[in-house]
Write an enzyme that holds these catalytic residues in place. Structure first.
Site, short mmCIF file in Angstrom:
data_model
loop_
_atom_site.label_atom_id
_atom_site.label_comp_id
_atom_site.label_asym_id
_atom_site.label_seq_id
_atom_site.Cartn_x
_atom_site.Cartn_y
_atom_site.Cartn_z
N PHE A 43 -2.00 -0.62 -10.56
CA PHE A 43 -2.54 -1.83 -9.93
C PHE A 43 -3.83 -2.35 -10.53
O PHE A 43 -4.31 -3.40 -10.15
CB PHE A 43 -2.66 -1.67 -8.41
CG PHE A 43 -3.47 -0.48 -7.94
CD1 PHE A 43 -4.83 -0.46 -8.09
CD2 PHE A 43 -2.83 0.58 -7.33
CE1 PHE A 43 -5.56 0.62 -7.64
CE2 PHE A 43 -3.55 1.67 -6.87
CZ PHE A 43 -4.93 1.70 -7.03
N GLU A 47 -1.17 4.32 -8.22
CA GLU A 47 -0.85 5.27 -7.16
C GLU A 47 0.41 6.00 -7.58
O GLU A 47 1.37 5.38 -8.02
CB GLU A 47 -0.63 4.46 -5.87
CG GLU A 47 -0.43 5.28 -4.64
CD GLU A 47 -1.72 5.58 -3.86
OE1 GLU A 47 -2.83 5.31 -4.36
OE2 GLU A 47 -1.59 6.13 -2.75
N LYS A 50 0.87 -1.18 0.00
CA LYS A 50 0.00 0.00 0.00
C LYS A 50 0.91 1.23 0.00
O LYS A 50 1.56 1.53 0.98
CB LYS A 50 -0.91 0.01 1.23
CG LYS A 50 -1.89 1.17 1.22
CD LYS A 50 -2.85 1.07 2.40
CE LYS A 50 -4.02 2.02 2.29
NZ LYS A 50 -3.67 3.41 2.08
N LYS A 92 -7.49 -2.89 3.63
CA LYS A 92 -6.19 -2.24 3.83
C LYS A 92 -5.69 -2.66 5.20
O LYS A 92 -6.48 -2.80 6.14
CB LYS A 92 -6.32 -0.72 3.72
CG LYS A 92 -7.39 -0.14 4.58
CD LYS A 92 -7.58 1.34 4.33
CE LYS A 92 -8.84 1.83 5.05
NZ LYS A 92 -9.15 3.21 4.85
P1 AMP Z 1 -7.43 4.53 2.36
O1 AMP Z 1 -7.24 5.84 1.63
O2 AMP Z 1 -6.70 4.45 3.65
O3 AMP Z 1 -8.89 4.14 2.43
O4 AMP Z 1 -6.74 3.41 1.47
C1 AMP Z 1 -7.08 3.21 0.13
C2 AMP Z 1 -6.10 3.96 -0.77
O5 AMP Z 1 -4.83 3.35 -0.76
C3 AMP Z 1 -6.47 3.92 -2.22
O6 AMP Z 1 -7.44 4.85 -2.55
C4 AMP Z 1 -5.15 4.20 -2.92
O7 AMP Z 1 -4.96 5.60 -3.03
C5 AMP Z 1 -4.12 3.72 -1.93
N1 AMP Z 1 -3.31 2.59 -2.40
C6 AMP Z 1 -2.00 2.46 -2.21
N2 AMP Z 1 -1.52 1.33 -2.73
C7 AMP Z 1 -2.56 0.68 -3.28
C8 AMP Z 1 -2.71 -0.55 -3.97
N3 AMP Z 1 -1.69 -1.38 -4.18
N4 AMP Z 1 -3.96 -0.89 -4.39
C9 AMP Z 1 -5.02 -0.06 -4.17
N5 AMP Z 1 -4.92 1.11 -3.54
C10 AMP Z 1 -3.71 1.49 -3.08
#
Ligand code: AMP
Length: 559
Positions: free
Chosen positions: A342, A302, A252, A420
């Site tokens: 991704f 990303e 992530k 996540k």
């Molecule tokens: P959150 O913003 O904490 O809800 O986490 C989701 C966000 O993580 C997504 O909207 C992406 O911007 C980010 N992200 C980072 N790496 C990845 C990945 N490998 N796959 C999907 N999202 C990712």
């Protein structure tokens, strides 16, 4: 339709907290609109000058707005500031100023009333004013708009111009209202809204062509789709279990999500909030032109800022890239960014959103060359996954994503298909203020603990979470004895105790929550240590908890 009617609707929307009443009022209003008024009206009610996918922005500065208001109302500026301080709302302040000045009243008496479409046209002209002399032009256009407005119209024009309605009527309620106004099942409206990225457009299609039009909405190139979102999981193990024994873990990355649309040489990039950010990322545009080996594609990835050594830089650096519209070239040099892909949602006429994730990802790897994909590990082995998480964190990433192998891409949905997993946040030392008896094997033990932080200002202990995790059986037995000695009173299952025992608590997130008086709650709290070396006075404060809470959102700000 007159803009006055829209303003009055907004006023009524903010005067009730009842959701169904709001929805009913908005639905009645929508039914009365002509087709070409539907999208502008829906956008304006939601506080947008234009549909969400539209890259145009008004860019009206505070200076422009206040100059126009001063000129129109010859207001005493001290009074303006006072009303603004009292209401805390610019729109309401303007309304009140207009009410007490001649202009507002005159406008109603002498001028032809403003219509919704006219307001849209003037907003378009404001957005299009650019280059030399644009500031003066904007100034004049804003004046021409507000100069014809009654107090209540001025209030909502200002709110639309600054993009902040505060009527408590959000997109979800608008979808309900649209469903009601055009007698279409809510699910169909929501789905179409996700696909088009704009509920106003859905409403407009329904008004013009009826429900049938929604089933024809396919994939739209160059129009962003709402991104699929992830829920929080506590550990890799939980994700594996939830995903049926095996899942795709990925790093992530701590950057900004982008959705890339490519049609031949033309490339558009949208942010997570569906804003067009193409101009801030010229090198990504170039990389996509060179590296995506198909004519048409929609991809997700990303972008992260990278330092000289290629290591990820903290998110704040990246923010600067996104905020800059000017001097892009210099910023490209100063803060290099890197794209990791991704997902692949569309390729040469074929929508992949209903295909399983693993298949999309395989297609992705075949379609691109020279652009890295996020590091991935498909496994059902928790130890291996833990190791992968550790590595991700060591490399400076935020944690892991876990994607169900057979999951379709669900635009706009935050479900269990994607998890996540983040590194726990900085631990807190909290005071146990009450405890509950456990169930089953733990029956008879005080094993579920209320955890509180001290309010620096009042000295009060405020509960921020509850946990039954982290202690061994032996520790729970001893804790039960200690807490019984500290008992103040029993409330059913719960024993309130004197606040004496401090514990160190790990957790993954602080959520906004009405459950506790402080309005926050720790997510996945677990006790990591009993801090007998610390007194309750030395425990962490609610102010610190709030700071950590706020820090979580800094980065999500306005991308
Ligand atoms: P959150 O913003 O904490 O809800 O986490 C989701 C966000 O993580 C997504 O909207 C992406 O911007 C980010 N992200 C980072 N790496 C990845 C990945 N490998 N796959 C999907 N999202 C990712």
């Amino acid at each position: 339709m007159e803009f006055r009617v829209l303003s009055e609707l907004c006023e009524r929307l903010s005067s009730t907290t009842k959701r169904n009443v709001k929805v009913e009022m908005a639905a009645e209003f929508l039914k009365r609109l002509d087709s070409e008024e539907v999208e502008p009206a829906v956008s304006m009610i939601l506080g947008r000058a234009f549909p969400r996918w539209d890259p145009r922005t008004l860019d009206i500065s505070w200076a422009t707005l206040s100059n126009v208001i001063k000129r129109l109302t010859d207001v005493d500026w001290r009074r303006f500031s006072k009303v603004f301080r009292d209401t805390g709302d610019l729109g309401s302040t303007v309304k009140s100023i207009f009410e007490s000045s001649k202009v507002g009243r005159q406008a109603v008496l002498f001028e032809r009333p403003l219509s919704i479409l006219e307001v849209r046209r003037i907003l378009e002209a404001i957005a299009e004013a650019s280059g030399q002399g644009s500031r003066e032009r904007k100034d004049r256009l804003v004046e021409s708009l507000l100069g014809r407005a009654s107090p209540i119209e001025a209030k909502y024009l200002v709110k639309i111009m600054i993009g902040e309605m505060r009527t408590g009527f959000q997109e979800g309620l608008m979808e309900l209202a649209v469903s009601k106004a055009f007698s279409t099942p809510l699910e169909a409206v929501q789905k179409a809204s996700m696909l088009t990225g704009d509920v106003g457009e859905v409403a407009s299609l329904l008004r013009e062509y009826g429900e049938e039009a929604l089933s024809r909405i396919g994939f739209r190139l160059m129009r962003p789709l709402k991104p699929m979102l992830a829920q929080m999981a506590e550990s890799p193990d939980e994700a594996i279990r939830e995903h049926g024994g095996k899942t795709a873990f990925e790093y992530k990355l701590d950057g900004a999500r982008i959705q890339i649309h490519k049609v031949g040489e033309e490339v558009k990039i949208f942010s997570r909030r569906l804003t067009d950010v193409t101009e801030s990322l010229p090198e990504i545009v170039q990389a996509v032109r060179e590296g995506v080996k198909v004519h048409d594609a929609v991809l997700e990835g990303e972008v992260i800022a990278v330092g000289g050594d290629g290591h990820p830089l903290p998110f704040q650096h990246l923010m600067r890239r996104f905020r800059r519209v000017y001097e892009v070239d210099r910023m490209v040099q100063e803060i290099p960014v890197k794209l990791y892909l991704f997902d692949l949602l569309y390729v040469d006429g074929e929508s992949l959103i209903d295909e399983p994730y693993l298949k999309r990802r395989n297609r992705l790897s075949k379609v691109v060359e020279g652009i890295p994909l996020t590091e991935q590990l498909v496994t059902g082995n928790p130890a291996e996954a833990e190791e992968f998480l550790k590595r991700a964190i060591e490399m400076g990433h935020e944690g892991l994503m876990a994607k169900r192998l057979d999951s379709p891409y669900k635009p706009g949905v935050r479900g269990k298909h994607w998890f996540k997993i983040k590194e726990p946040l900085e631990p807190l030392d909290l005071v146990i203020t009450a405890a509950e008896y456990g169930y089953g094997r733990r029956h008879g033990w005080l094993s579920d603990y209320y955890l509180a932080a001290r309010d620096e200002e009042t000295g009060e202990l405020l509960v921020v979470g509850k946990t039954f995790k982290g202690l061994t059986d032996q520790e729970i037995i001893e804790m039960t004895e200690r807490l019984k000695r500290l008992a103040v009173r029993e409330e059913g299952h719960r024993v309130v105790v004197k606040p004496r025992i401090v514990v160190e608590v790990a957790y993954n997130e602080i959520q906004k929550s009405p459950k506790y008086k402080c309005g926050m709650a720790l997510r996945f709290a677990r006790i990591t240590r009993i801090r007998d070396d610390k007194s309750p006075e030395e425990a962490d404060t609610i102010q610190k908890v709030r700071r950590i809470y706020e820090k979580q959102f800094e980065k999500k700000a306005k991308l």
